[in-house]
Write a protein that holds these residues in place. Structure first.
Motif, short mmCIF file in Angstrom:
data_model
loop_
_atom_site.label_atom_id
_atom_site.label_comp_id
_atom_site.label_asym_id
_atom_site.label_seq_id
_atom_site.Cartn_x
_atom_site.Cartn_y
_atom_site.Cartn_z
N TRP A 335 0.77 -1.13 0.05
CA TRP A 335 -0.08 0.09 -0.10
C TRP A 335 0.78 1.25 0.05
N ARG A 336 2.10 1.18 0.43
CA ARG A 336 2.78 2.46 0.51
C ARG A 336 3.13 3.21 -0.86
N PRO A 337 2.93 2.66 -2.01
CA PRO A 337 3.22 3.59 -3.02
C PRO A 337 1.78 4.61 -3.30
N LEU A 338 0.78 4.19 -2.58
CA LEU A 338 -0.45 5.06 -2.71
C LEU A 338 -0.28 6.16 -1.68
N VAL A 339 0.69 6.35 -0.77
CA VAL A 339 0.78 7.35 0.19
C VAL A 339 0.94 8.72 -0.68
#
Length: 360
Positions: A335-339
């Motif tokens: 999910w980190r690339p969505l931050v």
């Protein structure tokens, strides 16, 4: 053919692809229609399915194209499909961006006034800066922040594809690029549902509401649709503001190219500024079409047809890109690339709201 397995070091990849574990084509071999057709037809069927679902269930076609493409990613392993999918991802994207120039004129941009235009630049800078900060906090690196911030600030998926052509897959892998595309499309869909209602609940007048929607929703069609969902006056304002953002695609890509430079380290940095500032041909063609549209009165039907063709070509490009993605890499990315996308989207909305309130 020989039974010898190809050297893994020769596995090929293109601008929107990761590593393609299919047979390596001869570099001198010309692409033929027969070689392209299977992949193009597969991409076309998936894109038409996305359009049908969008029309019947109200979801953005770009988002559905991404999801359908990801669901069909296993088809890209078939040797007969790879060439056509690569062609769609590269060339349909570029033609689609060029055709966006039919929607913009210099007069439309100047009509919004210098104060509103300055506010628009401030909103875009806020979104871009928030994308960089979000990427740093989530450990994604500045290239992910540039991609998310630039896509949010300008025009969503089409801007993301154009900016990725400057960044390159060597500096940002396909997994984070694809997740960013999904995030931008999803954020735009949520904004279409929330922002018009938020504008009305905050008591904004039609001009302010149109400015808020046009300056903060990523996708062109959704920004315009969100404005007309409020009122005709708000829709007209949202259209002008959104098209002004689209017009800034070319200078934004040029500045990003100047800032990041080309892949290649010291050798690229040693090139003259004018070489590093050079833009892809499709961005130059986009600017040329804007110039023509500004000095020649084109038929309304041509502009409408150009927008429809641009949206469809971009849908094909996004669908093909998603089909080429490696799902295992997407799952590993998490999910980190969505931050960065979330940070840029929130910053864009808050900055647009402040500017809209000031424009009384």
């Amino acid at each position: 053919m020989s039974d010898r397995k190809p050297d893994p070091a020769l596995f090929a990849g293109d601008l929107f692809g990761e590593v393609y574990q299919s047979e390596i084509a001869d570099p001198g071999e010309r692409q033929t229609l027969a070689g392209l057709l299977p992949g193009l037809l597969t991409c076309l069927i998936a894109a038409l399915a996305a359009m049908w679902l969008a029309e019947h269930y109200g979801f953005p076609a770009i988002l559905l194209g991404l999801l359908i493409g990801l669901a069909l990613h296993f088809l890209a392993d078939h040797p007969a499909l790879g060439t056509g999918l690569d062609f769609a991802a590269r060339h349909f994207l570029r033609i689609g961006i060029v055709l966006l120039g039919l929607q913009v004129t210099v007069m439309q941009i100047s009509a919004i006034g210098w104060l509103a235009f300055a506010g628009l630049l401030a909103i875009m800078m806020a979104a871009f800066g928030a994308g960089l900060i979000g990427a740093k906090l989530s450990g994604q690196g500045r290239y992910a922040g540039v991609l998310a911030g630039g896509a949010t600030a300008i025009c969503g998926a089409s801007a993301a594809l154009a900016i990725y052509s400057v960044i390159g897959r060597d500096r940002l892998d396909q997994a984070r690029f694809t997740i960013t595309l999904v995030g931008v499309a999803l954020a735009s869909a949520l904004a279409l549902s929330i922002y018009p209602a938020a504008a009305q609940s905050l008591g904004l007048d039609a001009a302010q509401a149109g400015y808020l929607v046009g300056a903060s929703i990523h996708d062109v069609a959704q920004a315009i649709g969100g404005g007309y969902a409020i009122s005709d006056e708000a829709g007209a304002q949202a259209t002008i503001i959104k098209l002004a953002r689209v017009a800034l695609l070319a200078p934004a890509v040029a500045l990003i190219a100047l800032w990041l430079g080309e892949a290649g380290g010291a050798e690229a940095k040693s090139k003259p500024v004018w070489r590093r500032l050079s833009m892809p041909w499709f961005i130059i063609a986009f600017l040329a079409l804007v110039a023509v549209n500004s000095v020649v009165t084109l038929p309304v039907q041509l502009a409408e047809s150009g927008l429809a063709a641009s949206k469809f070509l971009l849908l094909l490009a996004v669908t093909a890109t998603a089909m080429r993605a490696r799902l295992s890499l997407l799952l590993e990315a998490g999910w980190r690339p969505l931050v960065p996308v979330i940070a840029a989207t929130l910053a864009s909305f808050m900055a647009a709201l402040v500017v809209a309130l000031l424009l009384t």
